[in-house]
Design an enzyme around this catalytic site. Sequence first.
Site, PDB file in Angstrom:
ATOM      1  N   GLU A 102      32.935 -58.609  17.155  1.00 34.59           N
ATOM      2  CA  GLU A 102      31.808 -59.478  16.824  1.00 34.59           C
ATOM      3  C   GLU A 102      30.468 -58.755  16.989  1.00 34.59           C
ATOM      4  O   GLU A 102      29.542 -58.945  16.194  1.00 34.59           O
ATOM      5  CB  GLU A 102      31.797 -60.715  17.740  1.00 34.59           C
ATOM      6  CG  GLU A 102      32.953 -61.683  17.537  1.00 34.59           C
ATOM      7  CD  GLU A 102      34.182 -61.328  18.383  1.00 34.59           C
ATOM      8  OE1 GLU A 102      34.299 -60.170  18.852  1.00 34.59           O
ATOM      9  OE2 GLU A 102      35.028 -62.210  18.570  1.00 34.59           O
ATOM     10  N   LEU A 103      30.371 -57.926  18.039  1.00 36.92           N
ATOM     11  CA  LEU A 103      29.093 -57.254  18.280  1.00 36.92           C
ATOM     12  C   LEU A 103      28.820 -56.222  17.187  1.00 36.92           C
ATOM     13  O   LEU A 103      27.699 -56.090  16.699  1.00 36.92           O
ATOM     14  CB  LEU A 103      29.089 -56.579  19.658  1.00 36.92           C
ATOM     15  CG  LEU A 103      27.753 -55.961  20.053  1.00 36.92           C
ATOM     16  CD1 LEU A 103      26.667 -57.024  20.189  1.00 36.92           C
ATOM     17  CD2 LEU A 103      27.861 -55.163  21.346  1.00 36.92           C
ATOM     18  N   LYS A 104      29.869 -55.511  16.798  1.00 34.85           N
ATOM     19  CA  LYS A 104      29.724 -54.546  15.703  1.00 34.85           C
ATOM     20  C   LYS A 104      29.146 -55.249  14.466  1.00 34.85           C
ATOM     21  O   LYS A 104      28.171 -54.798  13.877  1.00 34.85           O
ATOM     22  CB  LYS A 104      31.102 -53.958  15.366  1.00 34.85           C
ATOM     23  CG  LYS A 104      31.144 -53.158  14.091  1.00 34.85           C
ATOM     24  CD  LYS A 104      32.578 -53.057  13.578  1.00 34.85           C
ATOM     25  CE  LYS A 104      32.627 -52.453  12.188  1.00 34.85           C
ATOM     26  NZ  LYS A 104      32.275 -51.035  12.158  1.00 34.85           N
TER      27      LYS A 104
ATOM     28  N   LYS B 154      30.835 -35.891  22.798  1.00 38.45           N
ATOM     29  CA  LYS B 154      31.951 -36.597  23.438  1.00 38.45           C
ATOM     30  C   LYS B 154      31.679 -36.863  24.909  1.00 38.45           C
ATOM     31  O   LYS B 154      31.189 -36.001  25.623  1.00 38.45           O
ATOM     32  CB  LYS B 154      33.230 -35.767  23.350  1.00 38.45           C
ATOM     33  CG  LYS B 154      33.618 -35.448  21.954  1.00 38.45           C
ATOM     34  CD  LYS B 154      34.713 -36.344  21.460  1.00 38.45           C
ATOM     35  CE  LYS B 154      34.850 -36.113  19.977  1.00 38.45           C
ATOM     36  NZ  LYS B 154      35.825 -36.918  19.322  1.00 38.45           N
TER      37      LYS B 154
ATOM     38  N   GLU C 262      42.362 -37.002  -1.082  1.00 41.63           N
ATOM     39  CA  GLU C 262      42.819 -37.904  -0.014  1.00 41.63           C
ATOM     40  C   GLU C 262      42.526 -39.392  -0.256  1.00 41.63           C
ATOM     41  O   GLU C 262      42.300 -40.132   0.703  1.00 41.63           O
ATOM     42  CB  GLU C 262      42.232 -37.472   1.347  1.00 41.63           C
ATOM     43  CG  GLU C 262      42.536 -36.015   1.704  1.00 41.63           C
ATOM     44  CD  GLU C 262      41.978 -35.576   3.063  1.00 41.63           C
ATOM     45  OE1 GLU C 262      41.651 -36.446   3.889  1.00 41.63           O
ATOM     46  OE2 GLU C 262      41.877 -34.358   3.285  1.00 41.63           O
TER      47      GLU C 262
ATOM     48  N   HIS D  48      40.995 -26.322   9.527  1.00 42.41           N
ATOM     49  CA  HIS D  48      39.600 -26.760   9.498  1.00 42.41           C
ATOM     50  C   HIS D  48      39.227 -27.319  10.860  1.00 42.41           C
ATOM     51  O   HIS D  48      39.972 -28.079  11.463  1.00 42.41           O
ATOM     52  CB  HIS D  48      39.402 -27.822   8.415  1.00 42.41           C
ATOM     53  CG  HIS D  48      38.096 -28.538   8.533  1.00 42.41           C
ATOM     54  ND1 HIS D  48      36.889 -27.916   8.265  1.00 42.41           N
ATOM     55  CD2 HIS D  48      37.793 -29.789   8.930  1.00 42.41           C
ATOM     56  CE1 HIS D  48      35.910 -28.781   8.489  1.00 42.41           C
ATOM     57  NE2 HIS D  48      36.423 -29.924   8.889  1.00 42.41           N
TER      58      HIS D  48
ATOM     59  N   HIS E 185      26.776 -34.215   6.744  1.00 40.58           N
ATOM     60  CA  HIS E 185      26.427 -35.434   7.482  1.00 40.58           C
ATOM     61  C   HIS E 185      25.146 -36.059   6.973  1.00 40.58           C
ATOM     62  O   HIS E 185      24.771 -37.138   7.391  1.00 40.58           O
ATOM     63  CB  HIS E 185      26.329 -35.130   8.987  1.00 40.58           C
ATOM     64  CG  HIS E 185      27.615 -34.607   9.533  1.00 40.58           C
ATOM     65  ND1 HIS E 185      27.907 -33.268   9.560  1.00 40.58           N
ATOM     66  CD2 HIS E 185      28.705 -35.241  10.008  1.00 40.58           C
ATOM     67  CE1 HIS E 185      29.119 -33.101  10.055  1.00 40.58           C
ATOM     68  NE2 HIS E 185      29.626 -34.278  10.329  1.00 40.58           N
TER      69      HIS E 185
HETATM   70  N1  GLN Z   1      40.700 -33.040   5.525  1.00 44.74           N
HETATM   71  C1  GLN Z   1      39.865 -33.963   6.199  1.00 44.74           C
HETATM   72  C2  GLN Z   1      38.775 -34.475   5.261  1.00 44.74           C
HETATM   73  O1  GLN Z   1      38.320 -33.756   4.449  1.00 44.74           O
HETATM   74  C3  GLN Z   1      39.206 -33.354   7.412  1.00 44.74           C
HETATM   75  C4  GLN Z   1      38.364 -34.356   8.150  1.00 44.74           C
HETATM   76  C5  GLN Z   1      37.794 -33.838   9.439  1.00 44.74           C
HETATM   77  O2  GLN Z   1      37.566 -32.689   9.614  1.00 44.74           O
HETATM   78  N2  GLN Z   1      37.559 -34.715  10.350  1.00 44.74           N
HETATM   79  O3  GLN Z   1      38.360 -35.595   5.337  1.00 44.74           O
HETATM   80 ZN    ZN Z   2      35.631 -31.713   9.513  1.00 47.22          ZN
END
Ligand code: GLN
Ligand code: ZN
EC number: 2.1.1.14
Length: 769
Positions: free
Chosen positions: A37-39, A130, A502, A659, A712
């Site tokens: 709910e807060l979210k 984190k 994906e 990755h 990002h």
């Molecule tokens: N293969 C994932 C993506 O491209 C890797 C995501 C990640 O590094 N958290 O979404």
């Molecule tokens: Zn990543």
Amino acid sequence: MAVPCDFEHWRLIVTVTSRTPFTATVLGIPRIGPRRELKRAIESYWAGRIDAAELHGVAKTLRSDQLTALRAAGLDSVPVGTFSYYDQVLDTAVLLGALPPRVAGIADPLERYFAAARGAESIEPLEMTKWFDTNYHYLVPEIGSDTTFSLHPEKILDELREALELGVPARPVVVGPLTFLKLAKGIDGVAPLSRLGELVPLYRELLRQLAAAGAEWVQLDEPVLVTDLSDDEIALAADTYAQLTQAPQRPAILVATYFGRPGAALAALAGTEIDAIAVDFTRGTTADDIAAIPALANKLLVAGVVNGRNVWRTDLDQALGTLGTLLGSTGALAVSTSSSLLHVPYSLSAETDLDPALRSWLAFGAEKVAEVRSLATALRAGTEAVADELATARAALASRRQDPRLHNETVRARLDSLGPDADRRAPAEERRVLQRERLDLPPLPTTTIGSYPQTSAIRKARAALRANEIGVEEYNRRMRAEIDAVIALQERLGLDVLVHGEPERNDMVQYFAEQLDGFAATANGWVQSYGTRCVRPPILYGDVVRREPMTVEWISYAQSLTDKPVKGMLTGPVTILAWSFVRDDQPLADSARQVALAIRDETIDLQSAGIRVIQVDEPALRELLPLRAEAKPDYLDWSVRAFRLATSGVSDATQIHTHLCYSEFGEVIDAIAALDADVTSIEAARSRMEVLDDLNAAGFHLGVGPGVYDIHSPRVPSVEEITTSLRAALKAVPADRLWVNPDCGLKTRGPAEVEAALANMVQAANAVR
Ligand code: GLN
Ligand code: ZN
């Protein structure tokens, strides 16, 4: 005082602590709302759909429901102030007047707060990182030469008053000064800890105001005491608490340590006049450690015997054994969770689809509170008083131990029979020759990390499938259409190694957990990850078995659309474990090998289907790194071996990528090299390629794709910028090892930005070639 047996108990203890001790508590509570709910309210506020008053109303109702429930559940001390609109460390920065100067101009306090958390027009947010070894992220306070601390206790005082009005035995919780400064980032060369002396008078004044407002107890959270501290820092901790306890008017002080062994810091704290110490008994501290510190004999020990981090039912007999031993070494004993319940879902009552046996093995937040109460009752009134609870716990534990799903002979025999070379491939140089021949890539090959934008078509299809409006056939058809579009886009842009995008994956861990035996998904097991972002970690409860290929159909479909190599896309064993609730009945290393075997089988099937490049993502490699130096080598050893087991089943001509992102890689650089992946793509744009020098220093000699732009941000990087990044990278890495790719997956970005950014990236690669 109305209950006679309570009174007896209190009288006994008052002589040793001089404060009214409590017997049953938890160190903190979740805040996002049982149904998030807060979210929803916060996001509505951000979107302008509700005003601040409405948001405060939702928050207040959530708090009072929770406080009342905790009191009714039998806790005689209830934490208040662990509620937050975003993050408790940010709340502490507000409390201490330590928000960064760049938000100071924002008049409205709530707007200012959210600007520090998420940024605003032309204002950079605080960094996020984190919280110890959890998957919760806090905002990193910035302490610079222009930081002048001042006390702003309105939030904690309001929440205290609110709780006292409800008749709740409230214990305000505040992040302690040491932890606050140790987690802060120094600006312009300032060492945050050097400012400790300025915080002490503020905390003393805070203690005075809390006492005046009616708090009997206060909890100061100092989890930093379980990390490796220098002798000087431990002395500083003792000195700080010696000063705080001398506050002229103050509540009784509980210093809370959690997430590990406080080690030498425990004796140092015990030597001060603090009234109580919370110790995490689920992470290695033993009753002997307590007995070895005579000064604890006149403290209240808040014993964290109920694990606040995992989802398993507590072995109550074992916990009672620990508590019984502790009774002899401490002035008084309270039963508690080992940490805040922030890290577990609210309650099992929201789960309707769980397998009944599995359900009986679990304890979420509400169930852990009940365990605390049962244990405290047993201590006070004897085990007969909780005979039913003990019997239920024993039966559940026995059922768990005997369940065949926890012991799959086939998987265990396969792992035992793996030879010593199972996690080794031919020397990298030999592999490189074979792969070069097979893939025939240009210099500075371009690629992406895996995901493409989660379009509204994808979200609609998922919702329609969930609502049974479409069948699996139609859903798969729509996902294939997404793959068609993503492959066509990459061909058009001229990328060299393609991905399928994906679209079929809700989440990179959940997707695999759903297809592996040994994992269960919850319906409502949400846990806060940061701000309003919540995750629903799968529960790893049994031996891991891959029922059938998990990704081969999708990747093969994508490969059928193009002559260029399409990367098979898998999540690595360490990341799957890091983002799940893991079983606690065997070492994590053993679970990692089982997951690794399942991934290994998948890589072999991908290879058989004609896939030439396979990426195994390990973005969480850094996250599970233990807090204490002594435990790090063992972790790095098993985590690297698990990755290598997962990736060494394929032929030397199959190119393995990995990755990594989301972290400072310094401490795991050697491990990254030891992964022995043919190509490593790694977040680097924000650190200006420094990671490459670190890799070189570690003797890394494999392919590397330092992210050439930051995904990002919605900003489209120019060709010049990417060219500059690439030239910087070429100073550290020879051209024949360098790959060109963004920082991370593209699923959070919009299609138009992605197309423009990748077009520029390809153009930059061409220019530099
Ligand atoms: N293969 C994932 C993506 O491209 C890797 C995501 C990640 O590094 N958290 O979404
Ligand atoms: Zn990543």
